[in-house]
Design an enzyme around this catalytic site. Structure first.
Site, PDB file in Angstrom:
ATOM      1  NE  ARG A 108      -3.462   0.130   3.049  1.00  0.00           N
ATOM      2  CZ  ARG A 108      -3.966  -0.389   4.027  1.00  0.00           C
ATOM      3  NH1 ARG A 108      -4.393   0.639   4.746  1.00  0.00           N
ATOM      4  NH2 ARG A 108      -4.746  -0.817   4.325  1.00  0.00           N
ATOM      5  CB  THR A 112      -1.593   7.050  -3.241  1.00  0.00           C
ATOM      6  OG1 THR A 112      -0.947   6.249  -3.378  1.00  0.00           O
ATOM      7  CG2 THR A 112      -0.896   7.778  -4.006  1.00  0.00           C
ATOM      8  CG  ASP A 204      -1.206  -8.830  10.367  1.00  0.00           C
ATOM      9  OD1 ASP A 204      -0.965  -7.430  10.146  1.00  0.00           O
ATOM     10  OD2 ASP A 204      -0.530  -9.531   9.751  1.00  0.00           O
ATOM     11  CG  ASP A 207       2.552  -9.312  12.365  1.00  0.00           C
ATOM     12  OD1 ASP A 207       3.543  -9.909  11.216  1.00  0.00           O
ATOM     13  OD2 ASP A 207       2.308  -8.767  12.407  1.00  0.00           O
TER      14      ASP A 207
HETATM   15  N1  URA Z   1      -4.571  -7.602   7.888  1.00  0.00           N
HETATM   16  C1  URA Z   1      -5.076  -8.790   7.958  1.00  0.00           C
HETATM   17  O1  URA Z   1      -4.417  -9.701   8.078  1.00  0.00           O
HETATM   18  N2  URA Z   1      -5.850  -8.515   9.373  1.00  0.00           N
HETATM   19  C2  URA Z   1      -7.079  -7.761   9.487  1.00  0.00           C
HETATM   20  O2  URA Z   1      -8.007  -7.345   9.969  1.00  0.00           O
HETATM   21  C3  URA Z   1      -6.977  -6.919   7.729  1.00  0.00           C
HETATM   22  C4  URA Z   1      -6.242  -6.843   6.862  1.00  0.00           C
END
Ligand code: URA
Length: 213
Positions: A108, A112, A204, A207
């Site tokens: 990302r 922007t 995430d 992660d």
């Molecule tokens: N990406 C993720 O890994 N978790 C989220 O909640 C949103 C995007």
């Protein structure tokens, strides 16, 4: 199919729902998360491929000849969106070991916030395959939508998207940009938060898969 999103299928199989709960649990270890992600994606692959066309071929069993069904055509290509997509690739490949695999890397842009491609490797015959894009968390929907746009530009004609959890915001964005792409998810959660995390979600996914936090 849901009333609000007619191209979206929620895979409500009890085993899928049970495994998703284990993934959501913050007490699930990295090793456990990775194993369950593989298991749930194998199960989801059954639903996503439920309508693949078959044709009969002749086969000789130890007892007699018969006509038996076999998958038709050039078959599948899985395309994970890096990096979290890789976590649900292995289960899909266990279900369809002969599938081809392409990869899409997007980040990302910090200014922007638009998704920018940094990696793209696809089979040359992508236009002849059913392409199944895998991206576990459909949050804003921008990366998945950008990934599918890249695939269409590369010639992919038949595309489906699989995720574990979708936010309503992501579904609105994705289905508006790609109303021709069926989307399969194990859950539609409540909303996105101010950091674009899905709530309640599972945190995430990258992660949790790779133990980077
Ligand atoms: N990406 C993720 O890994 N978790 C989220 O909640 C949103 C995007």
């Amino acid at each position: 199919m849901t009333d609000r999103f007619p191209t979206v299928t929620v895979i409500d199989h009890p085993l899928v729902q049970h495994k998703l709960t284990l993934l959501r649990d913050k007490a699930t270890s990295t090793a456990g998360f990775r194993r369950i992600a593989r298991e749930i994606s194998l199960l989801m692959c059954y639903e996503v491929t439920r309508d693949l066309p078959l044709h009969d071929v002749e086969v000789e069993t130890p007892l007699e000849r018969m006509q038996a069904p076999q998958l038709s055509g050039k078959k599948l290509c899985f395309v994970p969106i890096l990096r979290a997509g890789n976590g649900i690739l292995d289960g899909m490949l266990e279900a369809v070991p002969g599938a081809r695999v392409g990869h899409i890397g997007l980040y990302r842009d910090p200014q922007t916030l638009a998704p920018v491609q940094y990696y793209l490797k696809l089979p040359e015959d992508i236009g002849e395959r059913l392409v199944i894009v895998v991206d576990p968390m459909l949050a804003t929907g921008h990366s998945a939508a950008a990934g599918v746009t890249l695939l269409k530009r590369a010639g992919a004609a038949q595309i489906r998207l699989v995720c574990l959890i979708a936010a309503p915001e992501g579904l609105s964005t994705f289905t508006a940009e790609h109303p021709d792409v069926p989307l399969f998810t194990a859950a539609i959660d409540r909303c996105l938060d101010e950091h674009s995390y899905i709530r309640p979600g599972l945190g995430d996914a990258g992660d949790r898969l790779y133990g980077t936090k």
